[in-house]
Motif scaffolding. Structure first.
Motif, PDB file in Angstrom:
ATOM      1  N   ASP A 250      -8.003   7.618 -10.685  1.00  0.00           N
ATOM      2  CA  ASP A 250      -7.332   6.919 -11.785  1.00  0.00           C
ATOM      3  C   ASP A 250      -5.976   7.548 -12.090  1.00  0.00           C
ATOM      4  OD1 ASP A 250      -9.499   5.223 -11.991  1.00  0.00           O
ATOM      5  OD2 ASP A 250     -10.334   6.197 -13.765  1.00  0.00           O
ATOM      6  N   CYS A 251      -5.887   8.840 -11.928  1.00  0.00           N
ATOM      7  CA  CYS A 251      -4.615   9.529 -12.157  1.00  0.00           C
ATOM      8  C   CYS A 251      -3.555   9.066 -11.166  1.00  0.00           C
ATOM      9  CB  CYS A 251      -4.802  11.040 -12.070  1.00  0.00           C
ATOM     10  SG  CYS A 251      -5.822  11.709 -13.406  1.00  0.00           S
ATOM     11  N   PHE A 252      -3.956   8.749  -9.946  1.00  0.00           N
ATOM     12  CA  PHE A 252      -3.003   8.246  -8.953  1.00  0.00           C
ATOM     13  C   PHE A 252      -2.523   6.844  -9.316  1.00  0.00           C
ATOM     14  CE2 PHE A 252      -4.549  11.792  -6.552  1.00  0.00           C
ATOM     15  CZ  PHE A 252      -3.451  12.169  -5.782  1.00  0.00           C
ATOM     16  N   ALA A 253      -3.424   5.982  -9.755  1.00  0.00           N
ATOM     17  CA  ALA A 253      -3.025   4.635 -10.157  1.00  0.00           C
ATOM     18  C   ALA A 253      -2.059   4.696 -11.334  1.00  0.00           C
ATOM     19  CB  ALA A 253      -4.254   3.800 -10.516  1.00  0.00           C
ATOM     20  N   ALA A 254      -2.371   5.531 -12.313  1.00  0.00           N
ATOM     21  CA  ALA A 254      -1.508   5.670 -13.486  1.00  0.00           C
ATOM     22  C   ALA A 254      -0.160   6.257 -13.107  1.00  0.00           C
ATOM     23  CB  ALA A 254      -2.191   6.545 -14.541  1.00  0.00           C
ATOM     24  N   SER A 255      -0.163   7.285 -12.266  1.00  0.00           N
ATOM     25  CA  SER A 255       1.097   7.913 -11.842  1.00  0.00           C
ATOM     26  C   SER A 255       1.968   6.939 -11.064  1.00  0.00           C
ATOM     27  CB  SER A 255       0.811   9.157 -10.996  1.00  0.00           C
ATOM     28  OG  SER A 255       0.203  10.145 -11.781  1.00  0.00           O
ATOM     29  N   LEU A 256       1.351   6.131 -10.206  1.00  0.00           N
ATOM     30  CA  LEU A 256       2.126   5.147  -9.451  1.00  0.00           C
ATOM     31  C   LEU A 256       2.734   4.120 -10.398  1.00  0.00           C
ATOM     32  CD1 LEU A 256       3.113   4.079  -6.733  1.00  0.00           C
ATOM     33  CD2 LEU A 256       0.959   2.783  -6.563  1.00  0.00           C
TER      34      LEU A 256
ATOM     35  N   PRO B   6     -12.062   1.503 -19.191  1.00  0.00           N
ATOM     36  CA  PRO B   6     -11.757   2.048 -20.516  1.00  0.00           C
ATOM     37  C   PRO B   6     -11.215   3.478 -20.489  1.00  0.00           C
ATOM     38  CG  PRO B   6     -14.133   1.845 -20.219  1.00  0.00           C
ATOM     39  CD  PRO B   6     -13.485   1.187 -19.037  1.00  0.00           C
ATOM     40  N   GLU B   7     -11.388   4.191 -19.368  1.00  0.00           N
ATOM     41  CA  GLU B   7     -10.824   5.544 -19.259  1.00  0.00           C
ATOM     42  C   GLU B   7      -9.319   5.556 -19.508  1.00  0.00           C
ATOM     43  OE1 GLU B   7     -11.407   7.964 -15.817  1.00  0.00           O
ATOM     44  OE2 GLU B   7     -13.540   8.184 -16.165  1.00  0.00           O
TER      45      GLU B   7
ATOM     46  N   LEU C  83       0.856  -1.177   0.000  1.00  0.00           N
ATOM     47  CA  LEU C  83       0.000   0.000   0.000  1.00  0.00           C
ATOM     48  C   LEU C  83       0.898   1.236   0.000  1.00  0.00           C
ATOM     49  CD1 LEU C  83      -2.969   0.812   0.070  1.00  0.00           C
ATOM     50  CD2 LEU C  83      -2.844   0.798   2.554  1.00  0.00           C
ATOM     51  N   MET C  84       0.788   2.036  -1.070  1.00  0.00           N
ATOM     52  CA  MET C  84       1.685   3.169  -1.273  1.00  0.00           C
ATOM     53  C   MET C  84       0.972   4.483  -0.968  1.00  0.00           C
ATOM     54  SD  MET C  84       4.371   1.535  -2.276  1.00  0.00           S
ATOM     55  CE  MET C  84       5.443   2.775  -2.994  1.00  0.00           C
ATOM     56  N   ASP C  85       1.635   5.312  -0.162  1.00  0.00           N
ATOM     57  CA  ASP C  85       1.077   6.626   0.159  1.00  0.00           C
ATOM     58  C   ASP C  85       1.163   7.560  -1.035  1.00  0.00           C
ATOM     59  OD1 ASP C  85       0.338   6.098   2.796  1.00  0.00           O
ATOM     60  OD2 ASP C  85       2.346   6.552   3.548  1.00  0.00           O
ATOM     61  N   ALA C  86       0.300   8.542  -1.036  1.00  0.00           N
ATOM     62  CA  ALA C  86       0.313   9.582  -2.075  1.00  0.00           C
ATOM     63  C   ALA C  86       1.138  10.749  -1.536  1.00  0.00           C
ATOM     64  CB  ALA C  86      -1.103  10.009  -2.414  1.00  0.00           C
ATOM     65  N   ASP C  87       2.420  10.711  -1.775  1.00  0.00           N
ATOM     66  CA  ASP C  87       3.287  11.791  -1.326  1.00  0.00           C
ATOM     67  C   ASP C  87       3.203  12.974  -2.292  1.00  0.00           C
ATOM     68  OD1 ASP C  87       4.776  11.001  -3.545  1.00  0.00           O
ATOM     69  OD2 ASP C  87       6.423  10.170  -2.371  1.00  0.00           O
ATOM     70  N   ARG C  88       3.988  14.000  -2.039  1.00  0.00           N
ATOM     71  CA  ARG C  88       3.938  15.214  -2.849  1.00  0.00           C
ATOM     72  C   ARG C  88       4.257  14.931  -4.317  1.00  0.00           C
ATOM     73  NH1 ARG C  88       5.887  20.958  -1.085  1.00  0.00           N
ATOM     74  NH2 ARG C  88       5.373  19.933   0.849  1.00  0.00           N
ATOM     75  N   GLU C  89       5.296  14.135  -4.567  1.00  0.00           N
ATOM     76  CA  GLU C  89       5.696  13.839  -5.949  1.00  0.00           C
ATOM     77  C   GLU C  89       4.603  13.089  -6.709  1.00  0.00           C
ATOM     78  OE1 GLU C  89       8.806  10.997  -8.373  1.00  0.00           O
ATOM     79  OE2 GLU C  89       9.289  11.501  -6.304  1.00  0.00           O
ATOM     80  N   LEU C  90       4.042  12.069  -6.080  1.00  0.00           N
ATOM     81  CA  LEU C  90       2.991  11.290  -6.740  1.00  0.00           C
ATOM     82  C   LEU C  90       1.752  12.155  -6.976  1.00  0.00           C
ATOM     83  CD1 LEU C  90       2.410   8.401  -7.800  1.00  0.00           C
ATOM     84  CD2 LEU C  90       1.215   8.010  -5.641  1.00  0.00           C
ATOM     85  N   THR C  91       1.408  12.979  -6.003  1.00  0.00           N
ATOM     86  CA  THR C  91       0.256  13.867  -6.138  1.00  0.00           C
ATOM     87  C   THR C  91       0.482  14.880  -7.254  1.00  0.00           C
ATOM     88  OG1 THR C  91      -0.279  13.561  -3.804  1.00  0.00           O
ATOM     89  CG2 THR C  91      -1.245  15.476  -4.898  1.00  0.00           C
ATOM     90  N   TYR C  92       1.684  15.375  -7.362  1.00  0.00           N
ATOM     91  CA  TYR C  92       2.030  16.319  -8.425  1.00  0.00           C
ATOM     92  C   TYR C  92       1.870  15.663  -9.799  1.00  0.00           C
ATOM     93  CZ  TYR C  92       5.030  19.448 -11.211  1.00  0.00           C
ATOM     94  OH  TYR C  92       5.540  20.289 -12.160  1.00  0.00           O
ATOM     95  N   GLN C  93       2.379  14.454  -9.945  1.00  0.00           N
ATOM     96  CA  GLN C  93       2.272  13.738 -11.223  1.00  0.00           C
ATOM     97  C   GLN C  93       0.810  13.417 -11.550  1.00  0.00           C
ATOM     98  OE1 GLN C  93       4.702  13.606 -13.365  1.00  0.00           O
ATOM     99  NE2 GLN C  93       6.000  14.585 -11.833  1.00  0.00           N
ATOM    100  N   ALA C  94       0.049  13.029 -10.537  1.00  0.00           N
ATOM    101  CA  ALA C  94      -1.376  12.742 -10.747  1.00  0.00           C
ATOM    102  C   ALA C  94      -2.117  14.014 -11.169  1.00  0.00           C
ATOM    103  CB  ALA C  94      -1.993  12.156  -9.480  1.00  0.00           C
ATOM    104  N   ALA C  95      -1.770  15.142 -10.562  1.00  0.00           N
ATOM    105  CA  ALA C  95      -2.407  16.410 -10.916  1.00  0.00           C
ATOM    106  C   ALA C  95      -2.081  16.812 -12.356  1.00  0.00           C
ATOM    107  CB  ALA C  95      -1.971  17.498  -9.942  1.00  0.00           C
ATOM    108  N   LYS C  96      -0.854  16.547 -12.776  1.00  0.00           N
ATOM    109  CA  LYS C  96      -0.481  16.843 -14.161  1.00  0.00           C
ATOM    110  C   LYS C  96      -1.301  15.992 -15.132  1.00  0.00           C
ATOM    111  CE  LYS C  96       4.001  17.356 -14.996  1.00  0.00           C
ATOM    112  NZ  LYS C  96       5.469  17.198 -14.878  1.00  0.00           N
ATOM    113  N   LEU C  97      -1.493  14.705 -14.806  1.00  0.00           N
ATOM    114  CA  LEU C  97      -2.327  13.846 -15.656  1.00  0.00           C
ATOM    115  C   LEU C  97      -3.769  14.340 -15.680  1.00  0.00           C
ATOM    116  CD1 LEU C  97      -1.165  10.197 -14.858  1.00  0.00           C
ATOM    117  CD2 LEU C  97      -0.789  11.492 -16.961  1.00  0.00           C
ATOM    118  N   LYS C  98      -4.283  14.699 -14.516  1.00  0.00           N
ATOM    119  CA  LYS C  98      -5.666  15.162 -14.409  1.00  0.00           C
ATOM    120  C   LYS C  98      -5.873  16.438 -15.215  1.00  0.00           C
ATOM    121  CE  LYS C  98      -9.877  15.321 -12.827  1.00  0.00           C
ATOM    122  NZ  LYS C  98     -10.880  14.528 -13.517  1.00  0.00           N
TER     123      LYS C  98
END
Length: 133
Positions: free
Chosen positions: A99-105, A118-119, A75-90
């Motif tokens: 879904d952006c968090f799963a993809a970023s991880l 399918p998204e 189980l992986m936490d959503a740290d600043r880097e992961l959140t930043y990458q997820a926000a860029k995808l979003k």
């Protein structure tokens, strides 16, 4: 060693014995034997909880969380880097926030994302996806 990130779609399929459940079970069994590593983002863990809570109630949601603890998933936490990458995808793609968090991880870990959602088709050139049927 091969790595997999499971999203909530994959875990819901597994727990509710929906299409793709057998494939998820095969991947989980490989994790149990140490042949592959498995990961789940805490945001997707929360998503799985609230979806189950809405659809089946509190007792079922708590049971799913207890079952996840028994699975060979990190189980992986959503740290600043992961959140930043997820926000860029979003910001760039029409994806659900979780879904952006799963993809970023998956991208961060150079892992294969396991999903049937399918998204994610708009990201198939950016990351490896193991599609559930």
């Amino acid at each position: 060693m091969k790595r997999y990130v499971l999203d909530s779609y994959a875990l819901i399929a597994f727990f509710e014995n929906e299409a793709g459940a057998q494939r998820v079970e095969e991947i989980l069994n490989k994790m149990l034997t140490g042949k592959v590593k498995g990961y789940l983002c805490i945001v997707n863990w929360g998503e799985l909880y609230y979806i189950t809570l809405r659809e089946q109630g509190g007792e079922a949601a708590e049971m799913v969380i207890r079952q996840i603890r028994k699975l060979p998933l990190h189980l992986m936490d959503a740290d600043r880097e992961l959140t930043y990458q997820a926000a860029k995808l979003k910001g760039k793609y029409p994806l659900a926030h979780a879904d952006c968090f799963a993809a970023s991880l998956a991208m961060k870990l150079k892992a294969t994302l396991v999903t049937g959602d399918p998204e994610f088709k708009i990201l198939q050139d950016l990351l490896s996806i193991n599609w559930l049927e």
